[in-house]
Design an enzyme around this catalytic site. Structure first.
Site, PDB file in Angstrom:
ATOM      1  N   GLU A 159       0.850  -1.202   0.000  1.00 20.26           N
ATOM      2  CA  GLU A 159       0.000   0.000   0.000  1.00 20.26           C
ATOM      3  C   GLU A 159       0.869   1.229   0.000  1.00 20.26           C
ATOM      4  OE1 GLU A 159      -0.309   2.382   2.479  1.00 20.26           O
ATOM      5  OE2 GLU A 159      -2.138   3.410   1.880  1.00 20.26           O
ATOM      6  N   GLU A 160       1.929   1.174   0.758  1.00 21.71           N
ATOM      7  CA  GLU A 160       2.815   2.336   0.904  1.00 21.71           C
ATOM      8  C   GLU A 160       3.566   2.681  -0.381  1.00 21.71           C
ATOM      9  OE1 GLU A 160       2.469   4.116   3.319  1.00 21.71           O
ATOM     10  OE2 GLU A 160       2.181   3.057   5.182  1.00 21.71           O
ATOM     11  N   HIS A 282       5.073   7.362   9.370  1.00 21.88           N
ATOM     12  CA  HIS A 282       6.134   7.006   8.398  1.00 21.88           C
ATOM     13  C   HIS A 282       7.528   7.210   8.973  1.00 21.88           C
ATOM     14  CE1 HIS A 282       3.481   7.042   4.523  1.00 21.88           C
ATOM     15  NE2 HIS A 282       3.054   6.209   5.453  1.00 21.88           N
TER      16      HIS A 282
HETATM   17  N1  DTR Z   1      -2.040   6.832   3.066  1.00 13.76           N
HETATM   18  C1  DTR Z   1      -2.091   6.184   4.364  1.00 13.76           C
HETATM   19  C2  DTR Z   1      -2.312   7.125   5.497  1.00 13.76           C
HETATM   20  C3  DTR Z   1      -3.434   8.058   5.290  1.00 13.76           C
HETATM   21  C4  DTR Z   1      -3.306   9.384   5.106  1.00 13.76           C
HETATM   22  N2  DTR Z   1      -4.575   9.926   5.001  1.00 13.76           N
HETATM   23  C5  DTR Z   1      -5.476   8.951   5.100  1.00 13.76           C
HETATM   24  C6  DTR Z   1      -6.862   8.958   5.074  1.00 13.76           C
HETATM   25  C7  DTR Z   1      -7.543   7.753   5.208  1.00 13.76           C
HETATM   26  C8  DTR Z   1      -6.849   6.562   5.362  1.00 13.76           C
HETATM   27  C9  DTR Z   1      -5.449   6.536   5.409  1.00 13.76           C
HETATM   28  C10 DTR Z   1      -4.793   7.745   5.273  1.00 13.76           C
HETATM   29  C11 DTR Z   1      -0.792   5.477   4.610  1.00 13.76           C
HETATM   30  O1  DTR Z   1       0.209   6.165   4.690  1.00 13.76           O
HETATM   31  O2  DTR Z   1      -0.827   4.257   4.735  1.00 13.76           O
HETATM   32 ZN    ZN Z   2       1.528   4.922   5.492  1.00 11.21          ZN
HETATM   33 ZN    ZN Z   3      -1.590   3.181   6.066  1.00 13.16          ZN
END
Ligand code: DTR
Ligand code: ZN
Ligand code: ZN
Length: 312
Positions: A159-160, A282
């Protein structure tokens, strides 16, 4: 004891049969033990500690995380499979787990990403979502829940790196298989140390028809616990995106990442205004110390109550 039996007999003879038990109401969802969820987080921490400090895509700590979650689900009687894909020159893995039974043409799916960033163990992001849906899955078996709908869980890889695993999974499905998935609920960061209580905004997110009902269900479950919530426009920032793009109703909850908690939010939720919801987002400090137990517990309970309601 004899007196009680005699009294009961007398009542029966007299025609005063004991009142019939009320028809059982819809099976109530279990209260999810935050101790159990935190035990899963400790396992993820141990895995990271033993594998270079992270659980990132393409690193040994990620596959070790998949294998451990799979072992728990196999032991509980789930039908599991590892769906592999490649990205960035490395093999990635999604873990899919089906709870036996329910209408195969009406699938309720819950998911969260299992990978961390390379910088750290990813306990809040997203050990929390992964551990919470794992415990909810285990409690389905432990409580003997028999939902009318078929329930499936997904733990996503990479996912990252850009929502890679969840997209690979959805793209691997035939149109017939996609059409059977009627709901996808995503849980990514549910235990932030300076937590907010956010529900994905189905309207601002322009989610598929059916998503608003999921948003309202999640909101109602927080409200039933006297927890105020805010809607958040999550955009494309998590694994709901691939399901949304396939026209599948989606929803989810979130306790916040790098953004700063306002004074109004601190007044509503507690915590520290002017500080990020998760200062370790992170970073290497996203460890088991980077968790708010109350937020973790509340979200896990809402995940369970929403699943029990939606899958009934
Ligand atoms: N992108 C996700 C963290 C994240 C940032 N804003 C949101 C809103 C809703 C769910 C997740 C997130 C990550 O870094 O895994
Ligand atoms: Zn993340
Ligand atoms: Zn996340």
């Amino acid at each position: 004891m004899r007196i009680l039996i005699a009294l009961a007999a007398a009542l029966t003879v007299a025609g005063a049969a004991p009142a019939q038990a009320a028809a059982p109401s819809a099976l109530a969802a279990p209260d999810i033990s935050v101790t159990n969820v935190k035990a899963h987080l400790t396992q993820f921490q141990s895995i990271a500690n033993a594998n270079g400090g992270n659980r990132a895509h393409g690193r040994p700590g990620y596959l070790a995380s998949v294998n451990w979650v799979k072992s728990k689900l196999d032991a509980a009687g789930f039908t599991t499979r590892v769906h592999s894909f490649t990205y960035g020159g490395a093999t990635g893995y999604n873990l899919i787990a089906d709870y036996p039974g329910g209408d195969a043409n009406n699938v309720v799916m819950l998911g969260g990403h299992l990978d961390s960033v390379p910088a750290g163990p990813g306990i809040n992001d997203n050990g929390t979502g992964s551990a919470s849906i794992l415990e909810v899955a285990l409690q389905m078996k432990a409580t003997g829940f028999r939902p009318a709908k078929h329930v499936r869980f997904g733990w996503w890889g990479a996912e990252e790196r850009g929502l890679i695993g969840s997209a690979a999974y959805v793209n691997s499905l035939s149109s017939a298989e996609k059409s059977k998935i009627k709901t996808y609920l995503n849980f990514d960061m549910t235990g932030s140390p300076n937590p907010g209580y956010f529900v994905y905004d189905a309207v601002k997110g322009e989610f598929p028809a059916g998503s608003l009902a999921l948003q309202q269900r999640l909101e109602a479950d927080f409200k039933a616990r006297n927890i105020p919530t805010e809607l958040i426009d999550v955009g494309n920032r998590s694994d709901h995106r691939a399901f949304m793009a396939a026209g599948i109703p989606v929803g989810g909850t979130f306790t916040g990442a790098e953004k700063i908690k306002t004074a109004a939010q601190a007044a509503k939720w507690g915590g520290t205004a002017g500080q990020a919801f998760d200062r370790c987002y992170h970073r290497s400090c996203d460890t088991t110390s980077n968790i708010n137990d109350t937020a973790l517990d509340r979200n896990a309970d809402v995940i369970a109550s929403t699943l029990w309601a939606v899958a009934a």
